[in-house]
Design an enzyme around this catalytic site. Structure first.
Site, PDB file in Angstrom:
ATOM      1  N   THR A 154      62.584 120.722  97.969  1.00 15.05           N
ATOM      2  CA  THR A 154      61.442 120.969  98.868  1.00 15.05           C
ATOM      3  C   THR A 154      61.919 121.229 100.300  1.00 15.05           C
ATOM      4  O   THR A 154      61.456 122.167 100.961  1.00 15.05           O
ATOM      5  CB  THR A 154      60.498 119.740  98.872  1.00 15.05           C
ATOM      6  OG1 THR A 154      60.157 119.443  97.518  1.00 15.05           O
ATOM      7  CG2 THR A 154      59.242 120.011  99.665  1.00 15.05           C
ATOM      8  N   TYR A 176      45.739 121.319  97.107  1.00 14.61           N
ATOM      9  CA  TYR A 176      46.660 120.223  97.451  1.00 14.61           C
ATOM     10  C   TYR A 176      45.942 118.875  97.535  1.00 14.61           C
ATOM     11  O   TYR A 176      46.417 117.971  98.227  1.00 14.61           O
ATOM     12  CB  TYR A 176      47.359 120.535  98.773  1.00 14.61           C
ATOM     13  CG  TYR A 176      48.503 121.516  98.647  1.00 14.61           C
ATOM     14  CD1 TYR A 176      49.604 121.226  97.827  1.00 14.61           C
ATOM     15  CD2 TYR A 176      48.519 122.711  99.358  1.00 14.61           C
ATOM     16  CE1 TYR A 176      50.665 122.111  97.719  1.00 14.61           C
ATOM     17  CE2 TYR A 176      49.578 123.606  99.258  1.00 14.61           C
ATOM     18  CZ  TYR A 176      50.654 123.295  98.435  1.00 14.61           C
ATOM     19  OH  TYR A 176      51.710 124.160  98.328  1.00 14.61           O
ATOM     20  N   PHE A 192      51.159 115.074 106.271  1.00 10.39           N
ATOM     21  CA  PHE A 192      51.363 116.518 106.443  1.00 10.39           C
ATOM     22  C   PHE A 192      50.220 117.363 105.873  1.00 10.39           C
ATOM     23  O   PHE A 192      50.287 118.595 105.908  1.00 10.39           O
ATOM     24  CB  PHE A 192      52.709 116.947 105.830  1.00 10.39           C
ATOM     25  CG  PHE A 192      52.882 116.594 104.369  1.00 10.39           C
ATOM     26  CD1 PHE A 192      52.343 117.394 103.363  1.00 10.39           C
ATOM     27  CD2 PHE A 192      53.613 115.471 103.998  1.00 10.39           C
ATOM     28  CE1 PHE A 192      52.510 117.085 102.020  1.00 10.39           C
ATOM     29  CE2 PHE A 192      53.783 115.141 102.648  1.00 10.39           C
ATOM     30  CZ  PHE A 192      53.229 115.959 101.666  1.00 10.39           C
ATOM     31  N   GLU A 209      46.692 123.487  88.108  1.00  9.33           N
ATOM     32  CA  GLU A 209      46.919 124.574  89.077  1.00  9.33           C
ATOM     33  C   GLU A 209      46.638 125.967  88.498  1.00  9.33           C
ATOM     34  O   GLU A 209      46.126 126.829  89.216  1.00  9.33           O
ATOM     35  CB  GLU A 209      48.364 124.510  89.578  1.00  9.33           C
ATOM     36  CG  GLU A 209      48.620 123.279  90.439  1.00  9.33           C
ATOM     37  CD  GLU A 209      50.037 123.201  90.960  1.00  9.33           C
ATOM     38  OE1 GLU A 209      50.294 122.344  91.811  1.00  9.33           O
ATOM     39  OE2 GLU A 209      50.905 123.994  90.525  1.00  9.33           O
ATOM     40  N   ASN A 258      58.381 126.670 103.195  1.00  7.21           N
ATOM     41  CA  ASN A 258      59.499 126.691 102.243  1.00  7.21           C
ATOM     42  C   ASN A 258      59.333 127.776 101.168  1.00  7.21           C
ATOM     43  O   ASN A 258      59.796 127.650 100.046  1.00  7.21           O
ATOM     44  CB  ASN A 258      59.740 125.298 101.648  1.00  7.21           C
ATOM     45  CG  ASN A 258      58.561 124.794 100.827  1.00  7.21           C
ATOM     46  OD1 ASN A 258      57.557 125.498 100.679  1.00  7.21           O
ATOM     47  ND2 ASN A 258      58.682 123.603 100.271  1.00  7.21           N
ATOM     48  N   ARG A 312      61.446 125.211  89.076  1.00  6.04           N
ATOM     49  CA  ARG A 312      61.806 124.210  90.092  1.00  6.04           C
ATOM     50  C   ARG A 312      63.283 124.292  90.445  1.00  6.04           C
ATOM     51  O   ARG A 312      63.670 124.125  91.597  1.00  6.04           O
ATOM     52  CB  ARG A 312      61.418 122.814  89.620  1.00  6.04           C
ATOM     53  CG  ARG A 312      59.903 122.673  89.543  1.00  6.04           C
ATOM     54  CD  ARG A 312      59.450 121.256  89.362  1.00  6.04           C
ATOM     55  NE  ARG A 312      59.636 120.439  90.550  1.00  6.04           N
ATOM     56  CZ  ARG A 312      58.851 120.490  91.620  1.00  6.04           C
ATOM     57  NH1 ARG A 312      57.844 121.324  91.683  1.00  6.04           N
ATOM     58  NH2 ARG A 312      59.076 119.696  92.646  1.00  6.04           N
ATOM     59  N   HIS A 318      56.056 127.918  95.931  1.00  3.05           N
ATOM     60  CA  HIS A 318      55.541 126.735  95.239  1.00  3.05           C
ATOM     61  C   HIS A 318      55.791 126.890  93.743  1.00  3.05           C
ATOM     62  O   HIS A 318      55.732 127.994  93.212  1.00  3.05           O
ATOM     63  CB  HIS A 318      54.020 126.617  95.472  1.00  3.05           C
ATOM     64  CG  HIS A 318      53.369 125.608  94.577  1.00  3.05           C
ATOM     65  ND1 HIS A 318      53.325 124.274  94.886  1.00  3.05           N
ATOM     66  CD2 HIS A 318      52.785 125.733  93.354  1.00  3.05           C
ATOM     67  CE1 HIS A 318      52.726 123.616  93.895  1.00  3.05           C
ATOM     68  NE2 HIS A 318      52.385 124.478  92.955  1.00  3.05           N
ATOM     69  N   LYS A 338      54.397 131.754  99.278  1.00  2.00           N
ATOM     70  CA  LYS A 338      53.590 131.214 100.376  1.00  2.00           C
ATOM     71  C   LYS A 338      53.503 132.225 101.531  1.00  2.00           C
ATOM     72  O   LYS A 338      54.227 133.227 101.546  1.00  2.00           O
ATOM     73  CB  LYS A 338      54.212 129.886 100.833  1.00  2.00           C
ATOM     74  CG  LYS A 338      54.175 128.796  99.749  1.00  2.00           C
ATOM     75  CD  LYS A 338      54.735 127.473 100.275  1.00  2.00           C
ATOM     76  CE  LYS A 338      54.677 126.395  99.204  1.00  2.00           C
ATOM     77  NZ  LYS A 338      55.095 125.063  99.743  1.00  2.00           N
TER      78      LYS A 338
HETATM   79  P1  AMP Z   1      54.521 119.832  96.200  1.00  6.03           P
HETATM   80  O1  AMP Z   1      53.178 119.447  95.672  1.00  6.03           O
HETATM   81  O2  AMP Z   1      55.635 118.922  95.795  1.00  6.03           O
HETATM   82  O3  AMP Z   1      54.812 121.304  96.036  1.00  6.03           O
HETATM   83  O4  AMP Z   1      54.444 119.602  97.783  1.00  6.03           O
HETATM   84  C1  AMP Z   1      53.581 120.380  98.474  1.00  6.03           C
HETATM   85  C2  AMP Z   1      54.195 121.004  99.644  1.00  6.03           C
HETATM   86  O5  AMP Z   1      53.955 120.149 100.733  1.00  6.03           O
HETATM   87  C3  AMP Z   1      55.687 121.252  99.685  1.00  6.03           C
HETATM   88  O6  AMP Z   1      56.095 122.396  99.002  1.00  6.03           O
HETATM   89  C4  AMP Z   1      55.896 121.406 101.174  1.00  6.03           C
HETATM   90  O7  AMP Z   1      55.533 122.719 101.605  1.00  6.03           O
HETATM   91  C5  AMP Z   1      54.897 120.414 101.728  1.00  6.03           C
HETATM   92  N1  AMP Z   1      55.535 119.159 102.070  1.00  6.03           N
HETATM   93  C6  AMP Z   1      56.015 118.226 101.226  1.00  6.03           C
HETATM   94  N2  AMP Z   1      56.534 117.190 101.919  1.00  6.03           N
HETATM   95  C7  AMP Z   1      56.368 117.489 103.224  1.00  6.03           C
HETATM   96  C8  AMP Z   1      56.681 116.836 104.443  1.00  6.03           C
HETATM   97  N3  AMP Z   1      57.285 115.635 104.460  1.00  6.03           N
HETATM   98  N4  AMP Z   1      56.361 117.446 105.608  1.00  6.03           N
HETATM   99  C9  AMP Z   1      55.733 118.646 105.597  1.00  6.03           C
HETATM  100  N5  AMP Z   1      55.414 119.320 104.476  1.00  6.03           N
HETATM  101  C10 AMP Z   1      55.731 118.754 103.312  1.00  6.03           C
END
Ligand code: AMP
Length: 138
Positions: free
Chosen positions: A91, A49, A57, A126, A112, A85, A115, A9
């Site tokens: 996360t 996304y 968020f 994806e 973070n 993962r 991804h 990222k």
């Molecule tokens: P994922 O699809 O599980 O990779 O989630 C997408 C991304 O959204 C995560 O890697 C974080 O960068 C972001 N994300 C997930 N949950 C939160 C949250 N509660 N607040 C802010 N960013 C989030």
């Protein structure tokens, strides 16, 4: 053999740890099957996304993901989705285990570093979102 999509990222690129992240994937036996750098538009990040479009968020996340260049990669190997993962960590870096990428480098749940596709269906969406068949080599 399984394929997964990973992204270094914008925070990972800014922290100069592209090689560190890719190295951790290679050290656990995964192959880099596709690799490119890109600067995502807000629209491209929103499409990627789309499953999160109703989450609070979403705006912030897609703004962050389009805030600078990213490194997109296809990783391949046995059990690649789970392995990626595991090495990424939780996360939220506060919950990530010692030795994971996010524990070592991430600043927040949003910034973070990395991804990884969270399952076969997600990977199947994806990978072609960013890579054509001709750009994948394993
Ligand atoms: P994922 O699809 O599980 O990779 O989630 C997408 C991304 O959204 C995560 O890697 C974080 O960068 C972001 N994300 C997930 N949950 C939160 C949250 N509660 N607040 C802010 N960013 C989030």
């Amino acid at each position: 053999m399984e394929r997964t999509l990973s992204i270094v990222k914008p925070d990972g690129v800014r922290k100069n740890i592209i090689g560190e992240v890719i190295g951790r994937f290679e050290k656990i036996g995964l192959k880099v099957a596709g690799l490119k750098m890109a600067s995502l538009s807000k629209k491209e990040a929103e499409g990627f996304y789309a499953v999160h479009r109703n989450r609070p968020f979403f705006e912030s996340l897609t703004g962050f993901m389009s805030s600078g260049p990213v490194v997109l990669m296809v990783l391949s190997g046995d059990d690649a989705i789970r392995k990626v993962r595991e090495i990424m960590g939780a996360t939220d870096p506060k919950n990530a285990k010692a030795g994971t990428i996010r524990k070592d480098f991430a600043d927040s749940i949003e910034a973070n570093i990395v991804h990884g596709s969270d399952g076969p269906d997600t990977a199947a969406f994806e990978i072609p979102y960013f890579f054509s068949a001709l750009e994948i080599f394993e």
